[in-house]
Design a protein around this motif. Structure first.
Motif, PDB file in Angstrom:
ATOM      1  N   GLU A  14      58.746  21.044  59.918  1.00 29.41           N
ATOM      2  CA  GLU A  14      58.203  21.607  58.689  1.00 29.41           C
ATOM      3  C   GLU A  14      56.692  21.406  58.657  1.00 29.41           C
ATOM      4  O   GLU A  14      56.200  20.289  58.822  1.00 29.41           O
ATOM      5  N   VAL A  15      55.973  22.494  58.471  1.00 32.71           N
ATOM      6  CA  VAL A  15      54.517  22.473  58.358  1.00 32.71           C
ATOM      7  C   VAL A  15      54.140  23.304  57.142  1.00 32.71           C
ATOM      8  O   VAL A  15      54.511  24.471  57.047  1.00 32.71           O
ATOM      9  N   ARG A  16      53.443  22.695  56.212  1.00 36.57           N
ATOM     10  CA  ARG A  16      52.955  23.429  55.040  1.00 36.57           C
ATOM     11  C   ARG A  16      51.638  24.094  55.417  1.00 36.57           C
ATOM     12  O   ARG A  16      50.787  23.486  56.055  1.00 36.57           O
ATOM     13  N   VAL A  17      51.495  25.352  55.026  1.00 33.37           N
ATOM     14  CA  VAL A  17      50.300  26.130  55.344  1.00 33.37           C
ATOM     15  C   VAL A  17      49.628  26.549  54.047  1.00 33.37           C
ATOM     16  O   VAL A  17      50.263  27.105  53.159  1.00 33.37           O
ATOM     17  N   ARG A  18      48.348  26.259  53.957  1.00 34.52           N
ATOM     18  CA  ARG A  18      47.547  26.685  52.796  1.00 34.52           C
ATOM     19  C   ARG A  18      46.564  27.742  53.288  1.00 34.52           C
ATOM     20  O   ARG A  18      45.694  27.464  54.108  1.00 34.52           O
ATOM     21  N   TYR A  19      46.753  28.973  52.815  1.00 36.25           N
ATOM     22  CA  TYR A  19      45.844  30.055  53.169  1.00 36.25           C
ATOM     23  C   TYR A  19      44.628  29.951  52.276  1.00 36.25           C
ATOM     24  O   TYR A  19      44.744  29.997  51.060  1.00 36.25           O
ATOM     25  N   LEU A  20      43.457  29.804  52.868  1.00 38.45           N
ATOM     26  CA  LEU A  20      42.241  29.508  52.114  1.00 38.45           C
ATOM     27  C   LEU A  20      41.540  30.742  51.585  1.00 38.45           C
ATOM     28  O   LEU A  20      40.971  30.724  50.510  1.00 38.45           O
ATOM     29  N   HIS A  21      41.546  31.786  52.326  1.00 45.79           N
ATOM     30  CA  HIS A  21      40.998  33.071  51.874  1.00 45.79           C
ATOM     31  C   HIS A  21      41.591  34.150  52.749  1.00 45.79           C
ATOM     32  O   HIS A  21      41.971  33.916  53.886  1.00 45.79           O
ATOM     33  N   GLN A  22      41.713  35.291  52.186  1.00 47.92           N
ATOM     34  CA  GLN A  22      42.359  36.383  52.905  1.00 47.92           C
ATOM     35  C   GLN A  22      41.361  37.526  53.051  1.00 47.92           C
ATOM     36  O   GLN A  22      41.114  38.274  52.129  1.00 47.92           O
ATOM     37  N   VAL A  23      40.796  37.643  54.249  1.00 50.02           N
ATOM     38  CA  VAL A  23      39.796  38.681  54.477  1.00 50.02           C
ATOM     39  C   VAL A  23      40.379  39.880  55.210  1.00 50.02           C
ATOM     40  O   VAL A  23      39.690  40.846  55.460  1.00 50.02           O
ATOM     41  N   TRP A  24      41.625  39.827  55.555  1.00 48.04           N
ATOM     42  CA  TRP A  24      42.311  40.989  56.097  1.00 48.04           C
ATOM     43  C   TRP A  24      43.738  40.964  55.590  1.00 48.04           C
ATOM     44  O   TRP A  24      44.203  39.962  55.079  1.00 48.04           O
ATOM     45  N   GLN A  25      44.443  42.058  55.721  1.00 49.29           N
ATOM     46  CA  GLN A  25      45.761  42.210  55.109  1.00 49.29           C
ATOM     47  C   GLN A  25      46.809  41.243  55.646  1.00 49.29           C
ATOM     48  O   GLN A  25      47.618  40.728  54.896  1.00 49.29           O
ATOM     49  N   GLU A  26      46.826  40.994  56.934  1.00 45.12           N
ATOM     50  CA  GLU A  26      47.910  40.218  57.536  1.00 45.12           C
ATOM     51  C   GLU A  26      47.470  38.825  57.963  1.00 45.12           C
ATOM     52  O   GLU A  26      47.673  38.426  59.101  1.00 45.12           O
ATOM     53  N   ASN A  27      46.873  38.049  57.074  1.00 45.83           N
ATOM     54  CA  ASN A  27      46.439  36.691  57.402  1.00 45.83           C
ATOM     55  C   ASN A  27      47.625  35.743  57.299  1.00 45.83           C
ATOM     56  O   ASN A  27      47.735  34.957  56.374  1.00 45.83           O
ATOM     57  N   THR A  28      48.531  35.840  58.250  1.00 44.23           N
ATOM     58  CA  THR A  28      49.683  34.947  58.257  1.00 44.23           C
ATOM     59  C   THR A  28      49.776  34.257  59.607  1.00 44.23           C
ATOM     60  O   THR A  28      49.480  34.845  60.640  1.00 44.23           O
ATOM     61  N   LEU A  29      50.174  33.014  59.570  1.00 42.42           N
ATOM     62  CA  LEU A  29      50.374  32.235  60.779  1.00 42.42           C
ATOM     63  C   LEU A  29      51.764  32.569  61.301  1.00 42.42           C
ATOM     64  O   LEU A  29      52.750  32.454  60.571  1.00 42.42           O
ATOM     65  N   ALA A  30      51.848  33.028  62.545  1.00 42.56           N
ATOM     66  CA  ALA A  30      53.144  33.462  63.071  1.00 42.56           C
ATOM     67  C   ALA A  30      53.190  33.342  64.587  1.00 42.56           C
ATOM     68  O   ALA A  30      52.161  33.370  65.255  1.00 42.56           O
ATOM     69  N   TYR A  31      54.411  33.216  65.095  1.00 43.75           N
ATOM     70  CA  TYR A  31      54.639  33.277  66.533  1.00 43.75           C
ATOM     71  C   TYR A  31      54.701  34.746  66.941  1.00 43.75           C
ATOM     72  O   TYR A  31      55.283  35.566  66.225  1.00 43.75           O
ATOM     73  N   ALA A  32      54.142  35.079  68.085  1.00 42.97           N
ATOM     74  CA  ALA A  32      54.157  36.468  68.558  1.00 42.97           C
ATOM     75  C   ALA A  32      55.564  36.901  68.964  1.00 42.97           C
ATOM     76  O   ALA A  32      55.951  38.041  68.737  1.00 42.97           O
ATOM     77  N   LEU A  41      46.398  31.841  65.992  1.00 39.87           N
ATOM     78  CA  LEU A  41      45.322  31.651  65.021  1.00 39.87           C
ATOM     79  C   LEU A  41      44.418  32.878  65.097  1.00 39.87           C
ATOM     80  O   LEU A  41      44.104  33.353  66.188  1.00 39.87           O
ATOM     81  N   ARG A  42      44.031  33.395  63.942  1.00 38.32           N
ATOM     82  CA  ARG A  42      43.229  34.619  63.888  1.00 38.32           C
ATOM     83  C   ARG A  42      41.844  34.336  63.306  1.00 38.32           C
ATOM     84  O   ARG A  42      41.666  33.414  62.517  1.00 38.32           O
ATOM     85  N   ALA A  43      40.892  35.161  63.711  1.00 36.34           N
ATOM     86  CA  ALA A  43      39.519  35.037  63.229  1.00 36.34           C
ATOM     87  C   ALA A  43      39.449  35.454  61.768  1.00 36.34           C
ATOM     88  O   ALA A  43      39.693  36.600  61.423  1.00 36.34           O
ATOM     89  N   CYS A  44      39.128  34.514  60.910  1.00 34.27           N
ATOM     90  CA  CYS A  44      39.003  34.780  59.473  1.00 34.27           C
ATOM     91  C   CYS A  44      37.515  34.770  59.146  1.00 34.27           C
ATOM     92  O   CYS A  44      36.984  33.813  58.590  1.00 34.27           O
ATOM     93  N   ILE A  45      36.850  35.838  59.551  1.00 31.51           N
ATOM     94  CA  ILE A  45      35.402  35.948  59.387  1.00 31.51           C
ATOM     95  C   ILE A  45      35.093  36.962  58.287  1.00 31.51           C
ATOM     96  O   ILE A  45      35.844  37.902  58.071  1.00 31.51           O
ATOM     97  N   ASP A  46      33.974  36.733  57.581  1.00 30.33           N
ATOM     98  CA  ASP A  46      33.585  37.616  56.482  1.00 30.33           C
ATOM     99  C   ASP A  46      33.122  38.980  56.977  1.00 30.33           C
ATOM    100  O   ASP A  46      33.429  39.995  56.378  1.00 30.33           O
ATOM    101  N   ARG A 122      37.334  40.690  63.120  1.00 32.00           N
ATOM    102  CA  ARG A 122      38.071  40.077  62.022  1.00 32.00           C
ATOM    103  C   ARG A 122      39.569  40.300  62.239  1.00 32.00           C
ATOM    104  O   ARG A 122      40.022  41.403  62.527  1.00 32.00           O
ATOM    105  N   GLY A 123      40.352  39.224  62.140  1.00 36.76           N
ATOM    106  CA  GLY A 123      41.795  39.313  62.308  1.00 36.76           C
ATOM    107  C   GLY A 123      42.278  39.206  63.741  1.00 36.76           C
ATOM    108  O   GLY A 123      43.481  39.123  63.986  1.00 36.76           O
ATOM    109  N   GLN A 124      41.362  39.164  64.698  1.00 34.78           N
ATOM    110  CA  GLN A 124      41.734  39.071  66.110  1.00 34.78           C
ATOM    111  C   GLN A 124      42.345  37.708  66.407  1.00 34.78           C
ATOM    112  O   GLN A 124      41.917  36.689  65.877  1.00 34.78           O
ATOM    113  N   ARG A 125      43.361  37.688  67.259  1.00 33.02           N
ATOM    114  CA  ARG A 125      43.949  36.426  67.701  1.00 33.02           C
ATOM    115  C   ARG A 125      42.949  35.723  68.613  1.00 33.02           C
ATOM    116  O   ARG A 125      42.510  36.292  69.610  1.00 33.02           O
TER     117      ARG A 125
END
Length: 161
Positions: A14-32, A41-46, A122-125
């Motif tokens: 179990e890992v709790r995830v806190r999304y800090l800001h969402q700069v693209w639509q699919e900012n979710t941590l996931a296995y491919a 992990l994706r680039a969360c750049i402004d 932005r959003g790139q793995r």
């Protein structure tokens, strides 16, 4: 995260995830895939892109923080094999360590080892997050250490073959 990732419930961490800001639509941590070892992990750049000149490094925010719910486990940030091999973008310090008590944003320092400027979108793995057991050492001062065949032989001591 509800993705089963091909493991029995008792084997999941179990890992709790806190999304800090969402700069693209699919900012979710996931296995491919169901058998991926690392979470993407994706680039969360402004800005839409981030340019990293040849030989330079840059911090790239992942846009999230985590809380690992099992003692003795830490997060490790590894380079993505394709990004490193094809584009020369690797995790700057080799492997990033996310200590179990760290609650801040995960930053991935990327190093451009290629001979040309590289661009992150932005959003790139950009890296992968893997959870592994860690052991706290019980240190004991000693006047001598146990003998081995190698002894104190250093780097390259065992030869090329």
């Amino acid at each position: 995260m509800t993705h089963q990732h091909g493991a029995a419930d008792q084997d999941q961490l179990e890992v709790r995830v806190r999304y800090l800001h969402q700069v693209w639509q699919e900012n979710t941590l996931a296995y491919a895939t169901d058998h991926s070892a690392g979470l993407d992990l994706r680039a969360c750049i402004d800005s839409p892109t981030l340019v990293i000149p040849a030989g330079e490094r840059a911090p790239v925010p992942a846009g999230l923080a985590i809380e690992i719910m099992r003692p003795g486990i830490a997060g490790f940030v590894f380079s993505r094999s394709g990004l490193g091999a094809k584009d020369g973008l690797t995790v700057a310090q080799g492997v990033g360590v996310i200590d179990p008590d760290y609650r801040g944003e995960i930053l991935v320092w990327l190093l451009n080892t290629s001979g040309q400027t590289q661009t992150i979108e932005r959003g790139q793995r950009i890296a992968q997050l893997v959870f592994l057991p860690v052991f706290a050492a019980r240190l004991t001062a000693a006047d001598a250490l146990g003998e081995t065949a190698r002894g104190a032989g250093g780097f390259g001591h065992t030869g090329k073959v």
